[in-house]
Design a protein around this motif. Structure first.
Motif, PDB file in Angstrom:
ATOM      1  N   ALA B 328      58.813  41.061   4.039  1.00  0.00           N
ATOM      2  CA  ALA B 328      57.617  41.400   4.819  1.00  0.00           C
ATOM      3  C   ALA B 328      58.012  41.690   6.254  1.00  0.00           C
ATOM      4  N   THR B 329      57.493  42.772   6.813  1.00  0.00           N
ATOM      5  CA  THR B 329      57.745  43.062   8.225  1.00  0.00           C
ATOM      6  C   THR B 329      56.707  42.298   9.055  1.00  0.00           C
ATOM      7  N   SER B 330      56.971  42.214  10.353  1.00  0.00           N
ATOM      8  CA  SER B 330      56.020  41.527  11.242  1.00  0.00           C
ATOM      9  C   SER B 330      54.652  42.183  11.141  1.00  0.00           C
ATOM     10  N   ARG B 331      54.678  43.512  11.059  1.00  0.00           N
ATOM     11  CA  ARG B 331      53.432  44.272  10.996  1.00  0.00           C
ATOM     12  C   ARG B 331      52.632  43.928   9.732  1.00  0.00           C
ATOM     13  N   LEU B 333      52.753  41.214   8.069  1.00  0.00           N
ATOM     14  CA  LEU B 333      52.215  39.850   8.159  1.00  0.00           C
ATOM     15  C   LEU B 333      50.984  39.799   9.050  1.00  0.00           C
TER      16      LEU B 333
END
Lengths: 247, 417
Positions: B328-331, B333
């Motif tokens: 999962a990327t920060s975006r 999440l």
């Protein structure tokens, strides 16, 4: 579907020397340092570590608590950043990678198995196993489900798909965690004390599973362990002491 | 992926039932109160029958006289003032003059019936769009001849005659005076002060001397402009006309203020006069105060939501770590937590809508306000929901952003930074 657990009794015969000669290096660490700094104390967790792991190798890392084994595994798995040094995956240095690129690498190349499983308790076994595929573009819901079923079948848990982690035993939870790591079909599995929370029988079961994966699927596995016996079942054993590789 | 997010959002909501209840209650209660207030507001100043042509209407109902000694006199204007000056304006399409309503006794057998009576001219029926159940309004001839005729509302017909059908031509006795019923109209809510009454009779039947030369009285005027755009011209002519009104006592009086305002401005001019010192209609000030109060009112559940979300998201750091570890990327999440939050706020919004509907039914049913019929205003509900969602996004966004920036290993260890 082939059940790895049923067929993993035979120990892999390839040695580190033969792999080094034939296989490509998949992980390379050069002069890796990890220093934790507070206002008053500087703790060196890893001290100029150099390590090469080849495709298809099963490497175990041993050492006393606090010697930097887990830190090393986190750095290999791109979960943590070294203070200095170079990490190469498939010959490419990854330091300059963006958050998105690192996430894609973790998603496609690496599968993690943690000592405390780290399953999401609110999700069913099947949903937990689907997790890596959720973040992979081009994988639809149906394919996700099929691959998750296949991974659970491999670890002998296809009958527990709708259970929740809290309804499973420790060994079963770890098998779910392994199925989750397998679902994305990664080249590398990083296992941080995968049998640490299990009794010896379950520990053996999980170890056989990992050995079967390495032997049958050719998955590269790096495992941190405290168990000398299990470590000796792997192709290469690396010992750590105070942040440095001693063997 | 969205389904997975919603699934986990639902699980998280169920897992912490008390916090979920607090969050949902905060959102839905706030929305309910806002919607009820807005429904009341809309009920009082929205374009509803018989004031359907509000976009063309101007109201003259507040006279202020400033005295040289610093004193103020506030009053509705007199019939003389409205008839002599306002009715003579050239730009409006029509000018209607009516009295304020007064409770007037009437008797059905031995039972006293207090009826709100209003004196009007014939233009009143042309400016306003009453719905006649039967009969017709009185006209110029009846007003000129001070005919004892009346238009009554449906409830009065029922209460007085026992039926609301076939009462035209029958006689209703009000304050010991008999009036012949000319028409029956649908009930008008009491909050529509300009048009509301139980009984409307020609203003010439008023016992008071209408032609008495005085500025203050108990009358009001409704001006109907030829078009919405024409209102400005009417107001300009009105303001010029006001300058020509002579002060009856120039030694004592300094000046007078009389304005032709849109409906809300006509109320705010009176309401806000202590703050505006009669220099403006105070509408902007009223909007600022109402807007500020609404914002404050919404800020409380929003802050509560921020607080709950911070702890809710922070305690899921291990899950965040796992998701990061598996790609999962920060975006992604941040997106996940925003979806969860929006889901929660939307749920609260729907509950708020339901509660507002029930509350309005209860208020309407209790007849606290005579003839009140409340409607939920979807446009305002949309705005309120949007604002709540905005707060929801902010409150979810901040902790999610904070967590998403953690290294996966920190999140896995439950480091909260």
């Amino acid at each position: 579907m082939e059940n790895i657990l049923a067929q993993s009794a035979v120990r892999p015969q390839a040695t580190a020397a033969t792999l080094a000669a034939t296989a490509q290096p998949v992980i390379q660490l050069r002069d890796i340092e990890k220093v934790y700094q507070t206002k008053t104390i500087e703790t060196v967790a890893l001290n100029r570590v150099n390590l090469t792991i080849h495709k298809g190798e099963f490497v175990s890392i041993m050492g006393p608590s606090g010697c930097g084994k887990s830190t090393l595994l986190s750095i290999i798995g791109l979960l943590d950043e070294p203070t200095s040094g170079v990490i190469e995956l498939d010959g490419r240095p990854v330091q300059s990678y963006s958050d998105k690129e690192l996430a894609a690498l973790r998603n496609q190349k690496i599968g993690f198995v943690f000592q405390s499983y780290h399953l999401i308790n609110d999700l069913s076994v099947l949903d937990n196993v689907e997790l890596p595929l959720l973040y992979r573009s081009g994988v639809g819901g149906r394919e996700r489900r099929e691959r998750a079923y296949a991974a659970l079948d491999k670890v002998g848990l296809s009958a527990r798909t709708n259970h929740f982690p809290s309804q499973l035993s420790g060994g079963q939870r770890q098998r779910v965690a392994i199925a989750r790591a397998l679902a994305g079909n990664p080249e590398i599995i990083l296992a941080d004390e995968p049998t640490g929370n299990l009794d010896s029988v379950m520990g053996e079961e999980i170890m056989d599973l990992l050995l079967g994966l390495n032997r049958q699927e050719g998955t590269t596995i790096v495992m941190v362990t405290h168990d000398e016996q299990q470590a000796h079942k792997t192709q290469r054993l690396i010992r750590f002491f105070d942040g440095s590789q001693v063997q | 992926m969205l389904l997975s997010y919603l699934k986990i959002a639902w699980k998280v909501l169920l897992r912490r039932k008390f916090f979920t209840f607090i969050s949902l209650f905060g959102i839905s209660f706030t929305l309910m109160v806002l919607l009820v207030v807005v429904a009341l507001f809309d009920h009082a100043v929205g374009p509803h029958a018989p004031e359907t042509r509000l976009d063309r209407m101007l109201f003259v109902n507040f006279l202020h006289i400033k005295y040289k000694n610093g004193g103020n006199q506030n009053s509705p204007p007199s019939y003389y003032l409205l008839n002599r000056y306002v009715r003579q304006l050239r730009t409006p399409a029509k000018v209607a003059i009516h009295s304020l309503f007064h409770a007037t006794p009437s008797y059905v057998g031995n039972t006293r019936l207090d009826l709100d009576l209003k004196y009007t001219d014939d233009a009143f029926w042309q400016v306003l769009d009453f719905t006649f159940a039967e009969g017709k309004p009185f006209g110029e001839a009846e007003v000129k001849s001070a005919a004892r005729v009346a238009v009554i509302n449906r409830t009065t017909a029922r209460k007085y005659f026992g039926t609301d059908q076939g009462v035209v031509g029958r006689t209703i006795e009000i304050n010991q005076t008999a009036f012949r019923v000319l028409g029956v109209v649908e009930d008008v809510p009491v909050m529509r002060i300009s048009s509301y009454a139980d009984v409307w009779v020609p203003l010439t039947t008023s016992p008071n001397d209408l032609n008495r030369v005085t500025l203050t009285g108990e009358f009001a005027a409704i001006i109907l402009a030829k078009s919405p755009a024409d209102k400005a011209a009417v107001q300009a002519e009105f303001d010029q006309m006001v300058k020509r009104i002579p002060l009856p006592d120039p030694k004592e009086m300094d000046h007078l203020d009389l304005h032709a305002d849109e409906i809300l401005a006509s109320y705010s001019r009176q309401l806000m006069s202590p703050l505006t010192n009669y220099t403006s209609d105070g509408l902007n000030m009223l909007y600022s105060i109402l807007g500020g109060l609404a914002l404050l009112f919404m800020l409380l559940p929003a802050l509560n939501l921020v607080n709950i979300n911070v702890s809710r998201i922070m305690e899921r750091s291990s899950e965040i770590g796992v998701r990061k570890a598996f790609g999962a990327t920060s975006r992604t999440l941040i997106g996940q937590f925003l979806v969860e939050n929006v889901f929660l706020t939307a749920l609260g919004g729907l509950l708020g809508l339901l509660m507002a509907y029930v509350a309005l039914q209860l208020i309407g049913g209790a007849q606290i306000l005579a003839y009140a019929q409340f409607e939920l205003n979807w446009r305002i509900f949309g705005w309120a929901l949007l604002v709540t969602l905005f707060f929801g996004v902010l409150s979810g966004g901040y902790p999610a952003f904070k967590m998403s920036r953690l290294l996966p290993v920190q999140a896995l260890k439950g480091v909260r930074n």
